[in-house]
Write a protein that holds these residues in place. Structure first.
Motif, PDB file in Angstrom:
ATOM      1  N   GLN A 226       0.896  -1.171   0.000  1.00  0.00           N
ATOM      2  CA  GLN A 226       0.000   0.000   0.000  1.00  0.00           C
ATOM      3  C   GLN A 226       0.923   1.207   0.000  1.00  0.00           C
ATOM      4  O   GLN A 226       1.694   1.408   0.943  1.00  0.00           O
ATOM      5  CB  GLN A 226      -0.891   0.038   1.236  1.00  0.00           C
ATOM      6  N   PHE A 227       0.863   1.976  -1.080  1.00  0.00           N
ATOM      7  CA  PHE A 227       1.697   3.174  -1.164  1.00  0.00           C
ATOM      8  C   PHE A 227       0.798   4.320  -1.612  1.00  0.00           C
ATOM      9  O   PHE A 227      -0.367   4.116  -1.939  1.00  0.00           O
ATOM     10  CB  PHE A 227       2.879   2.949  -2.113  1.00  0.00           C
ATOM     11  N   TYR A 228       1.370   5.523  -1.621  1.00  0.00           N
ATOM     12  CA  TYR A 228       0.524   6.702  -1.844  1.00  0.00           C
ATOM     13  C   TYR A 228       1.005   7.481  -3.060  1.00  0.00           C
ATOM     14  O   TYR A 228       2.211   7.585  -3.290  1.00  0.00           O
ATOM     15  CB  TYR A 228       0.533   7.592  -0.599  1.00  0.00           C
ATOM     16  N   VAL A 366      10.774   3.734 -21.294  1.00  0.00           N
ATOM     17  CA  VAL A 366       9.552   3.335 -21.997  1.00  0.00           C
ATOM     18  C   VAL A 366       8.369   3.207 -21.048  1.00  0.00           C
ATOM     19  O   VAL A 366       7.225   3.193 -21.448  1.00  0.00           O
ATOM     20  CB  VAL A 366       9.741   1.997 -22.755  1.00  0.00           C
ATOM     21  N   ARG A 367       8.643   3.081 -19.734  1.00  0.00           N
ATOM     22  CA  ARG A 367       7.616   2.924 -18.701  1.00  0.00           C
ATOM     23  C   ARG A 367       6.893   1.598 -18.877  1.00  0.00           C
ATOM     24  O   ARG A 367       6.780   1.075 -19.967  1.00  0.00           O
ATOM     25  CB  ARG A 367       6.627   4.088 -18.686  1.00  0.00           C
ATOM     26  N   GLY A 368       6.410   1.084 -17.761  1.00  0.00           N
ATOM     27  CA  GLY A 368       5.896  -0.291 -17.785  1.00  0.00           C
ATOM     28  C   GLY A 368       4.501  -0.467 -18.365  1.00  0.00           C
ATOM     29  O   GLY A 368       4.135  -1.555 -18.771  1.00  0.00           O
ATOM     30  N   ASN A 388      14.652   4.723  -6.901  1.00  0.00           N
ATOM     31  CA  ASN A 388      14.905   6.161  -6.835  1.00  0.00           C
ATOM     32  C   ASN A 388      13.959   7.004  -7.690  1.00  0.00           C
ATOM     33  O   ASN A 388      14.118   8.211  -7.763  1.00  0.00           O
ATOM     34  CB  ASN A 388      16.366   6.463  -7.191  1.00  0.00           C
ATOM     35  N   ALA A 389      12.955   6.383  -8.329  1.00  0.00           N
ATOM     36  CA  ALA A 389      11.996   7.181  -9.116  1.00  0.00           C
ATOM     37  C   ALA A 389      10.941   7.750  -8.170  1.00  0.00           C
ATOM     38  O   ALA A 389      10.262   7.000  -7.472  1.00  0.00           O
ATOM     39  CB  ALA A 389      11.342   6.306 -10.175  1.00  0.00           C
ATOM     40  N   VAL A 390      10.828   9.068  -8.135  1.00  0.00           N
ATOM     41  CA  VAL A 390       9.809   9.673  -7.271  1.00  0.00           C
ATOM     42  C   VAL A 390       8.571  10.063  -8.065  1.00  0.00           C
ATOM     43  O   VAL A 390       7.543  10.390  -7.487  1.00  0.00           O
ATOM     44  CB  VAL A 390      10.320  10.918  -6.509  1.00  0.00           C
ATOM     45  N   CYS A 391       8.680  10.032  -9.373  1.00  0.00           N
ATOM     46  CA  CYS A 391       7.516  10.395 -10.179  1.00  0.00           C
ATOM     47  C   CYS A 391       7.647   9.797 -11.568  1.00  0.00           C
ATOM     48  O   CYS A 391       8.747   9.731 -12.113  1.00  0.00           O
ATOM     49  CB  CYS A 391       7.429  11.918 -10.298  1.00  0.00           C
TER      50      CYS A 391
HETATM   51  P1  AMP Z   1       3.850   4.223 -11.743  1.00  0.00           P
HETATM   52  O1  AMP Z   1       2.369   4.323 -11.421  1.00  0.00           O
HETATM   53  O2  AMP Z   1       4.357   2.815 -11.744  1.00  0.00           O
HETATM   54  O3  AMP Z   1       4.233   5.043 -12.915  1.00  0.00           O
HETATM   55  O4  AMP Z   1       4.589   4.878 -10.491  1.00  0.00           O
HETATM   56  C1  AMP Z   1       4.647   6.258 -10.253  1.00  0.00           C
HETATM   57  C2  AMP Z   1       5.435   6.489  -8.986  1.00  0.00           C
HETATM   58  O5  AMP Z   1       4.761   5.840  -7.893  1.00  0.00           O
HETATM   59  C3  AMP Z   1       6.820   5.860  -8.992  1.00  0.00           C
HETATM   60  O6  AMP Z   1       7.759   6.737  -9.557  1.00  0.00           O
HETATM   61  C4  AMP Z   1       7.071   5.648  -7.519  1.00  0.00           C
HETATM   62  O7  AMP Z   1       7.557   6.838  -6.933  1.00  0.00           O
HETATM   63  C5  AMP Z   1       5.702   5.351  -6.965  1.00  0.00           C
HETATM   64  N1  AMP Z   1       5.505   3.887  -6.753  1.00  0.00           N
HETATM   65  C6  AMP Z   1       5.156   2.951  -7.659  1.00  0.00           C
HETATM   66  N2  AMP Z   1       5.063   1.736  -7.073  1.00  0.00           N
HETATM   67  C7  AMP Z   1       5.372   1.911  -5.766  1.00  0.00           C
HETATM   68  C8  AMP Z   1       5.447   1.033  -4.633  1.00  0.00           C
HETATM   69  N3  AMP Z   1       5.167  -0.265  -4.721  1.00  0.00           N
HETATM   70  N4  AMP Z   1       5.811   1.574  -3.436  1.00  0.00           N
HETATM   71  C9  AMP Z   1       6.081   2.899  -3.320  1.00  0.00           C
HETATM   72  N5  AMP Z   1       6.009   3.762  -4.343  1.00  0.00           N
HETATM   73  C10 AMP Z   1       5.659   3.285  -5.557  1.00  0.00           C
END
Ligand code: AMP
Length: 534
Positions: A226-228, A366-368, A388-391
């Protein structure tokens, strides 16, 4: 007697306790203010949605949909379960016997119309699969009925087979809605946009959301189940590169405001529905050559080998050291963009330069998720190790149409991972502007109590965070408590102050002390509050 046990938060979830919760609230509040200054408005979305919404938008071949979703089947109303049981209950009694068969056929004729009504009423999912199963039950029931009436002749074996198929089909009906805890919110925003006909509203729709997401990933620092996220989306007719640039500007303004230092913005274009498929095919061809000639070209691991067929772009995401030399030699999308995509990407870079935004191009970004087109981007920050990806974000011009909405709607958006952004801020120690407890009120003597209650109420009304301990306290002890709680000021009320109608104000950082009357105290602390941003 029940066993004594201690409960713990489920793996991959966590409690955010004070004082961290204050940092979270402040971060989210700053995000709201920043996004609203760019005229984005909040949309509050459900935490769970129909499973199909995510499968269709994110893509069935992605890790998120394939492995990481929390899905449950909702319970249908009890009478619907009972209708099904009227048919499945025949399972143990199937015989090529007229009496047994008559019962089965009778039940099919009674129950199927009821199930169809339940589909119509929305109590049973209206899926193609369910419709096919119900049609099959009716068709087989009709053949058995014809046999009973002597209008068709079936062998015992055929009768048994048809009866069994009817029972199996009834067992296969999905009576409850499949629901998934949202792994991300872009699909939900698009669903809401379509459901509420927002394409008819004037201009592009600029929406943001704040809330929890759920993915069954392997937990580690910066990765939770669960993340935000705080996300923003622009949906509408225009795909001007200025929109992409403004979204990126807003993101970086926010990161600057919250003191998220040392971030890097990476950008890429992954083409559109015209040029991307050709590039993906070329990539697949190259990857197949590598797979078939590992001795000359270098080796790909099992994950990448599998992705050659399912999702070759994902190979570019690989972090495996031994694959890096192989990947570096692969064809790059930038050399295969169509003229329109090349122009869009080049204008985006001009727009970023105009706004003095620093970026790095990364052809492997390319993003998932399947739905991205053209612009993709990611922001990394320090202090986070491998996560290290914050966004992350990008353009998704065909998504609204893919989800059954009107054609021609373009979209772009991002999601900030709040957990990671906050971890990075904490690691950098850059917390100076964080609001906290402003004032502790210390009192001695019975007459001081009503004065303390009264001034606490007035200070709180000015927006200060005030702690009024329930008991009186020696002033030395009160000051030490104020220090421990992290208060900035102590207001002291003893007999002298009550008699003279004043307050003693002590600033804890440097022990500065002054005597003020009520209006001076309120004025002083309020201006301090405004000055500190608390
Ligand atoms: P995404 O929706 O995969 O493009 O993720 C966007 C951002 O959400 C990422 O860059 C992370 O900072 C964060 N994020 C994605 N998955 C997780 C996770 N399981 N736990 C914490 N943060 C996450």
């Amino acid at each position: 007697m029940s066993e004594k046990r201690q409960f713990r938060a489920i793996k991959g979830t966590r409690d955010i306790l004070p004082p961290d919760s204050a940092l979270w609230n402040w971060f989210e509040q700053t995000a709201r203010e920043t996004l609203e200054s760019y005229n984005f408005r909040e949309v509050r979305l459900p935490i769970f949605e129909e499973t199909e919404l995510f499968a269709r938008s994110i893509g069935a071949d992605t890790d998120v949909v394939g492995k990481e979703m929390y899905t449950v089947e909702g319970r249908p109303p009890q009478e619907v379960e009972e209708f099904r049981r009227c048919i499945t209950g025949h399972g143990s009694r199937i015989k090529a016997d007229r009496f047994v068969l008559k019962h089965l056929v009778h039940d099919v004729e009674q129950v199927v119309p009821e199930l169809r009504l339940a589909v119509k009423a929305g109590d049973v999912p209206d899926t193609q699969e369910n419709q096919k199963l119900l049609d099959g039950i009716v068709a087989h029931g009709a053949r058995l009925q014809a046999h009973l009436r002597g209008e068709a002749i079936l062998s015992d074996e055929q009768v048994l087979q048809l009866s069994q198929t009817i029972v199996w089909a009834a067992e296969d009906l999905r009576l409850g809605e499949a629901m998934t805890l949202r792994p991300e919110a872009t699909a939900s925003v698009c669903r809401a946009f379509i459901e509420h006909g927002m394409q008819t509203l004037p201009g592009n729709q600029k929406l943001y959301y704040v809330g929890p997401m759920f993915r069954r990933e392997r937990p580690q620092k910066g990765r939770y189940r669960q993340f935000y996220q705080i996300g923003a989306e622009v949906l509408g007719q225009s795909d001007a590169p200025a929109i992409d640039a403004e979204v990126l500007e807003m993101l970086l303004v926010l990161f600057k405001r919250v003191g998220l230092a040392n971030t890097t913005l990476y950008i890429n274009s992954i083409g559109c529905k015209d040029c991307r498929p050709k590039y993906v095919e070329l990539l697949r061809e190259e990857l197949r050559k590598i797979r078939d000639n590992p001795a000359t070209t270098g080796k790909l691991g099992p994950d990448s080998q599998r992705r050659i067929e399912t999702n070759p772009l994902r190979v570019l995401d690989s972090k495996l050291p031994e694959e890096q030399p192989v990947i570096e030699k692969l064809p790059r999308i930038s050399n295969h963009l169509c003229a329109a995509c090349r122009q869009h990407f080049s204008e985006l870079k001009d727009e970023l330069n105009l706004r003095e935004i620093c970026y790095e191009e990364n052809w492997r970004l390319v993003r998932g998720l399947d739905y991205y087109t053209r612009t993709t981007f990611e922001v990394t920050a320090t202090g986070l190790g491998s996560q290290n990806a914050v966004c992350g974000g990008g353009r998704y011009d065909g998504l609204v149409e893919l989800l059954g909405g009107p054609g021609g709607v373009k979209g772009i958006g991002f999601a900030i991972g709040t957990d990671r952004a906050i971890l990075s801020i904490q690691e950098s120690g850059n917390l100076s502007r964080l609001p906290g407890l402003s004032v502790l009120i210390a009192r001695m003597g019975t007459k001081a109590y009503p004065v303390a209650v009264n001034i606490a109420r007035k200070l709180r009304a000015c927006g200060l965070a005030v702690e009024l301990p329930p008991q009186e306290m020696k002033f030395g002890k009160a000051l030490s408590l104020a220090n421990k709680l992290g208060a900035r000021y102590a207001v002291i009320i003893g007999d002298d102050e009550v008699t003279s109608g004043t307050f003693t104000l002590k600033r804890l950082a440097d022990a500065d002390q002054r005597t003020l009357n009520e209006s001076e105290l309120l004025e002083y602390l309020e201006s301090e509050r405004r000055g500190s941003g608390a």
